[in-house]
Design an enzyme around this catalytic site. Structure first.
Site, short mmCIF file in Angstrom:
data_model
loop_
_atom_site.label_atom_id
_atom_site.label_comp_id
_atom_site.label_asym_id
_atom_site.label_seq_id
_atom_site.Cartn_x
_atom_site.Cartn_y
_atom_site.Cartn_z
N CYS A 164 0.86 -1.19 0.00
CA CYS A 164 0.00 0.00 0.00
C CYS A 164 0.90 1.24 0.00
O CYS A 164 1.71 1.41 0.92
CB CYS A 164 -0.87 -0.03 1.25
N CYS A 176 -0.98 3.59 -6.41
CA CYS A 176 -1.86 2.93 -5.43
C CYS A 176 -2.02 1.50 -5.92
O CYS A 176 -2.26 1.27 -7.11
CB CYS A 176 -3.21 3.64 -5.37
N1 DGL Z 1 -4.06 0.43 -1.91
C1 DGL Z 1 -3.70 1.61 -1.18
C2 DGL Z 1 -2.47 2.28 -1.79
O1 DGL Z 1 -1.65 1.64 -2.43
C3 DGL Z 1 -4.71 2.68 -0.89
C4 DGL Z 1 -6.16 2.49 -0.89
C5 DGL Z 1 -6.85 3.27 0.21
O2 DGL Z 1 -7.13 4.47 0.05
O3 DGL Z 1 -7.06 2.66 1.25
O4 DGL Z 1 -2.26 3.45 -1.61
#
Ligand code: DGL
Length: 273
Positions: free
Chosen positions: A71, A185
């Protein structure tokens, strides 16, 4: 010993699939913190507390050799705190600004990410350090991670809305156009085929998942990894922190070869956006 992969939802599965390809024989424990989703607008201090709480819990529950923060919103904030608090190696996921700066021909790069990632000091540091000669356009979206969750769980996509979210990435002036969009993301690679159809001109979409898996592989090899051979597909586990019945999310995780287990309730910071 296992690899822990954590994200706020199903986005980390884009990293998990590369980890499986590069490190096929090691058990994976996937934590989807859907109880905290979306991370994109969380205040920084509260998000650090929550993530340290989650890692404390799962590193006690399982024999973890290496953890991947799959993330960007979390990694651009929390890596120093995790490395200080725990003894195992951590691999983070941060926007691929350096490879984009090396590859761009037009010198115009867009970074598509959550508001948290776009506003982080760490992201600005990546730009200052590696992309001084390029024109870097940061595009924050509060909607795309939610859209990716809906798309992956229910195959629903609103293409008008998707276009509105990605439109600011496409800049053309002075005879030069954006030629690279960094997917900042881990949810976004799930939408990239739809994004490609809407793009007004072809661009290179950079997804760092493979590089993350290779980094994890290098770290494990460096420490003579005690690889635990997966004897059957269900030995890879997943937890969803909300513990809410969500058949679509569970089916998706099962489709990725993960056995969904109940998350044991532990006190976690719960201040959402
Ligand atoms: N998958 C997460 C990232 O790579 C973010 C998603 C969220 O906003 O929770 O930033």
């Amino acid at each position: 010993m296992a690899i822990l992969v954590l994200d706020s939802g199903v986005g980390g599965l884009t990293v998990l699939r590369e980890v499986r390809a590069v490190i096929p024989n090691q058990q994976i424990i996937y934590v989807g913190d859907d109880g905290g989703f979306p991370y994109g607008e969380w205040p920084e201090e509260a998000l650090v507390d929550r993530l340290v709480g989650l890692f404390t819990h799962y590193l006690k529950q399982h024999d973890i050799e290496l953890a991947i923060v799959a993330c960007n919103t979390a990694s651009t904030l929390i890596m120093p705190s995790l490395r200080e608090a725990f003894d195992i190696p951590f691999v983070g996921t941060v926007p691929a600004i350096k490879p984009a700066a090396e590859r761009t021909v037009s010198g115009r790069i867009s970074v598509l990410a959550t508001p948290g990632t776009v506003n982080r000091r760490y992201t600005q540091h990546l730009i200052d350090e590696h992309a001084n000669d390029a024109d870097v356009n940061l595009v924050a979206s509060t909607e795309l991670a939610k859209m990716a969750e809906r798309y992956m769980q229910h195959r629903e996509i609103n293409t008008d809305q998707l276009w509105q979210e990605i439109k600011p990435c496409f800049i053309s002036w002075g005879g030069k156009r954006t030629d690279i969009v960094v997917l900042g993301c881990t949810h976004y690679p799930f939408l990239v085929n739809e994004m490609r159809k809407l793009a007004p001109w072809p661009v290179d979409w950079i997804d760092p998942s493979e590089a993350i898996a290779l980094r994890a592989h290098a770290l494990l090899n460096g420490q003579n990894s005690n690889i635990c051979l997966a004897t059957n597909p269900s030995s890879d586990l997943a937890y969803l922190t909300s513990n809410k019945p969500n058949p679509a999310a569970q089916r998706l995780l099962q489709g990725f070869g993960l056995e969904v287990r109940e998350h044991e309730p532990v006190p976690l910071r719960a201040i959402g956006p």
